[in-house]
Scaffold this motif. Structure first.
Motif, PDB file in Angstrom:
ATOM      1  N   ARG A  75       3.900  11.641  -6.153  1.00 19.11           N
ATOM      2  CA  ARG A  75       3.797  12.265  -4.824  1.00 19.11           C
ATOM      3  C   ARG A  75       4.162  11.235  -3.736  1.00 19.11           C
ATOM      4  O   ARG A  75       4.848  11.559  -2.771  1.00 19.11           O
ATOM      5  N   VAL A  76       3.673  10.045  -3.935  1.00 22.40           N
ATOM      6  CA  VAL A  76       3.992   8.984  -2.964  1.00 22.40           C
ATOM      7  C   VAL A  76       5.501   8.704  -2.974  1.00 22.40           C
ATOM      8  O   VAL A  76       6.133   8.539  -1.919  1.00 22.40           O
TER       9      VAL A  76
ATOM     10  N   ARG B 122      -5.065   8.485   0.935  1.00 24.83           N
ATOM     11  CA  ARG B 122      -4.815   7.313   0.077  1.00 24.83           C
ATOM     12  C   ARG B 122      -3.828   6.334   0.710  1.00 24.83           C
ATOM     13  O   ARG B 122      -3.211   5.539   0.010  1.00 24.83           O
ATOM     14  N   GLN B 123      -3.717   6.366   2.004  1.00 23.55           N
ATOM     15  CA  GLN B 123      -2.719   5.515   2.684  1.00 23.55           C
ATOM     16  C   GLN B 123      -2.877   4.040   2.363  1.00 23.55           C
ATOM     17  O   GLN B 123      -1.901   3.310   2.244  1.00 23.55           O
ATOM     18  N   GLN B 124      -4.126   3.599   2.262  1.00 25.13           N
ATOM     19  CA  GLN B 124      -4.354   2.169   2.081  1.00 25.13           C
ATOM     20  C   GLN B 124      -4.513   1.763   0.614  1.00 25.13           C
ATOM     21  O   GLN B 124      -4.800   0.605   0.305  1.00 25.13           O
TER      22      GLN B 124
ATOM     23  N   THR C 259       0.850  -1.198   0.000  1.00 23.13           N
ATOM     24  CA  THR C 259       0.000   0.000   0.000  1.00 23.13           C
ATOM     25  C   THR C 259       0.881   1.241   0.000  1.00 23.13           C
ATOM     26  O   THR C 259       2.108   1.158   0.190  1.00 23.13           O
ATOM     27  N   VAL C 260       0.228   2.374  -0.185  1.00 24.37           N
ATOM     28  CA  VAL C 260       0.946   3.653  -0.153  1.00 24.37           C
ATOM     29  C   VAL C 260       1.698   3.790   1.168  1.00 24.37           C
ATOM     30  O   VAL C 260       2.894   4.111   1.199  1.00 24.37           O
TER      31      VAL C 260
ATOM     32  N   GLN D 166      -3.844   1.839  -8.156  1.00 25.07           N
ATOM     33  CA  GLN D 166      -5.090   2.600  -8.000  1.00 25.07           C
ATOM     34  C   GLN D 166      -4.845   4.110  -8.055  1.00 25.07           C
ATOM     35  O   GLN D 166      -5.782   4.880  -7.892  1.00 25.07           O
ATOM     36  N   LEU D 167      -3.587   4.509  -8.275  1.00 21.29           N
ATOM     37  CA  LEU D 167      -3.241   5.935  -8.263  1.00 21.29           C
ATOM     38  C   LEU D 167      -2.896   6.416  -9.661  1.00 21.29           C
ATOM     39  O   LEU D 167      -2.446   5.637 -10.510  1.00 21.29           O
TER      40      LEU D 167
END
Lengths: 224, 307
Positions: free
Chosen positions: A145-146, A130-132, A95-96, A137-138
């Motif tokens: 950005r992540v 959007r942590q999870q 995950t993010v 999915q981004l």
């Protein structure tokens, strides 16, 4: 903060990509590194983070002689460097939050501290909600950005971004550059490799131009 | 311990290992099955060897070295020979048995035919020195040397130390150690090669992850620790499976062997490996698998080491 002395890197059967180049980047500077494709930007980045070795010359990053280090010393030195890649290099099955926490996991930070710092840095890049999410999915801009959050989460002294906007449209490129500028404003020395004249002209920062194996200090962005 | 960064790094490495195994469950299960077959061969060879050792030990406990003296040998000389035998390092105790005592014991042991001895005017059995060996010493050559020494005495008619059975057991034991050892070694190599190959595949599958960890400061040793844990897990799971299979298999074989009359094999009881041996096997299999896995992803070992 970054000091390159008489650096040469040549690959078999080709003229040197980097031929006896020298430059300095002072603590707290924001510098663009530009040049045409194949000029050696990525090669220089790889040498700065110790993923490649020069044929000759010395490199100091965050005041550490990375070209003279053992693998173990190099790993420890990398803990004070943050890296952003053009293709993000996010791990697809994490995950993010898990992607961003990797540098802190490597340092052995406590879980509570990791959660807090991941949330904080994701908030800084506008992605706390959007942590999870998983990388697939981004959007491209969100993924970068992540990636920037991951590069900043351990408060590196030096942030190296290799074509961080290469896969993004102009609007998203500017927003990514803003994040890098903000990291610089918080104290990180930032080097951004880009071939986008648009970005360089918009942000009046020092520009180093790579080409024909050499390097030229072109001063601030408006003059390129 | 759990508060130190090093402990948390180890926990992270263990999580990486478990995630790596969980991402390829079929490969993990097949690896465990393959390795467990190899380990099963080792455990089986070990069980057979251990039981043969036990048989030899038990044989030593129940079989005595009987020194038959010539007719007419005096009681005094018989006692001297018993005393001489008792001083040998192999011997637990030795005693002289006059013909009358030997006859009395014969009658006790064989009441159906014991009465036949009464038909003789003099006790027909030879004066005997009986030596019981110390338990735990199964060295055939030493027993042979001991018997040969006694045989040289002028009063000695013959020496019986269960030569045929003892030599057969010894030959069998040596053969099991040689053949079983070679097979166990081959099985170990196959099992560990399987573990190493799968871990290298796992490493190749996770090259991106290793790359990122490396970029953010994971040391070369740290990058190998998840694979050490993977190898340890596979080794532990495989050894448990192999031990369970061998334990059930042995139990079945031993229950079938239980129909053999006890008198035919001196009451020796078959058994599976001791708990100590089982735990040692699990520990060694896990650690060696872990180390092999760790070594198999070292830089320059053929893997694509990203740095």
């Amino acid at each position: 903060m970054i000091e390159v002395q008489s650096l040469t890197r040549a690959f078999a059967g080709s003229p040197p990509v980097l031929n006896n180049i020298s430059f300095r980047v002072e603590r707290g500077e924001f510098v663009f590194l530009t040049g045409p494709s194949g000029a050696g930007k990525t090669t220089l980045f790889r040498i700065l983070i110790g993923m490649d070795q020069p044929n000759s010359g010395t490199v100091r990053v965050a005041d550490q002689p990375v070209t003279q280090f053992t693998r173990h010393q190099l790993a420890l030195a990398r803990r004070s460097i943050g890296v952003v890649f053009q293709d993000f290099k996010l791990l697809p099955n994490r995950t993010v939050a898990e992607n961003v926490s990797l540098p802190l996991e490597v340092l052995g930070k406590p879980p509570a501290q990791i959660r807090a710092r991941v949330f904080k840095v994701l908030t800084r890049v506008g992605m706390p909600h959007r942590q999870q999410a998983y990388p697939r999915q981004l959007s491209g801009g969100e993924q970068q950005r992540v990636a920037i959050a991951r590069a900043l989460v351990h408060d590196p002294q030096v942030l190296l971004a290799d074509e961080p906007t290469g896969n993004l449209d102009t609007e998203r490129s500017f927003s990514i550059l803003e994040l890098l500028r903000e990291a610089n404003a918080r104290g990180a020395t930032v080097v951004v490799a880009t071939h986008s004249a648009e970005l360089i002209e918009k942000y009046h920062s020092r520009v180093l131009v790579l080409g024909d194996g050499g390097i030229r200090d072109a001063g601030s962005g408006g003059s390129v | 311990m759990s508060e130190t960064p090093a402990a948390r790094q180890l926990q992270f490495a263990a999580r990486l290992a478990m995630q790596g195994l969980a991402r390829a469950p079929l490969t993990t299960m097949l690896t465990i099955l393959t390795a467990s077959l190899s380990f099963f061969a080792i455990v089986t060879a070990w069980t057979i060897a251990a039981n043969l050792d036990m048989a030899l030990l038990r044989f030593n406990e129940v079989v005595r070295v009987s020194v038959f003296l010539k007719p007419g040998a005096s009681d005094a000389r018989g006692k001297e020979i018993a005393s001489q035998a008792a001083r040998n390092a192999l011997v637990r105790e030795a005693r002289y048995l006059p013909p009358a005592d030997a006859a009395e014991r014969f009658r006790r042991q064989f009441p159906d035919i014991g009465a036949a001895l009464d038909q003789f005017p003099d006790p027909p059995l030879l004066p005997t020195v009986e030596a019981a060996l110390k338990p735990g010493d199964t060295d055939l050559a030493r027993v042979q040397a001991f018997a040969a020494g006694l045989q040289k005495l002028p009063e000695v008619d013959s020496v019986d130390y269960g030569k045929d059975v003892r030599e057969a057991l010894d030959r069998l034991s040596a053969a099991v150690y040689r053949i079983g050892g070679a097979l166990a070694l081959l099985a170990a190599v196959i099992g560990l090669f399987t573990v190493a190959s799968v871990v290298r595949l796992s490493y190749a599958r996770r090259a991106g992850e290793m790359h990122i960890l490396s970029v953010f400061g994971a040391t070369p040793v740290f990058l190998r620790i998840p694979y050490f844990f993977e190898g340890m897990f596979i080794g532990a799971a495989s050894s448990v499976l192999a031990l369970l299979a061998a334990a059930f298999g042995s139990s079945w074989v031993f229950s079938e062997l239980a129909v053999i009359p006890e008198s035919l094999y001196s009451g020796f009881g078959f058994s599976f490996l001791s708990w100590g041996a089982v735990l040692t096997f699990m520990l060694v299999a896990s650690l060696v698998s872990g180390l092999i896995a760790m070594i198999s992803v070292r830089p320059g070992a053929g893997s694509e080491w990203i740095e």
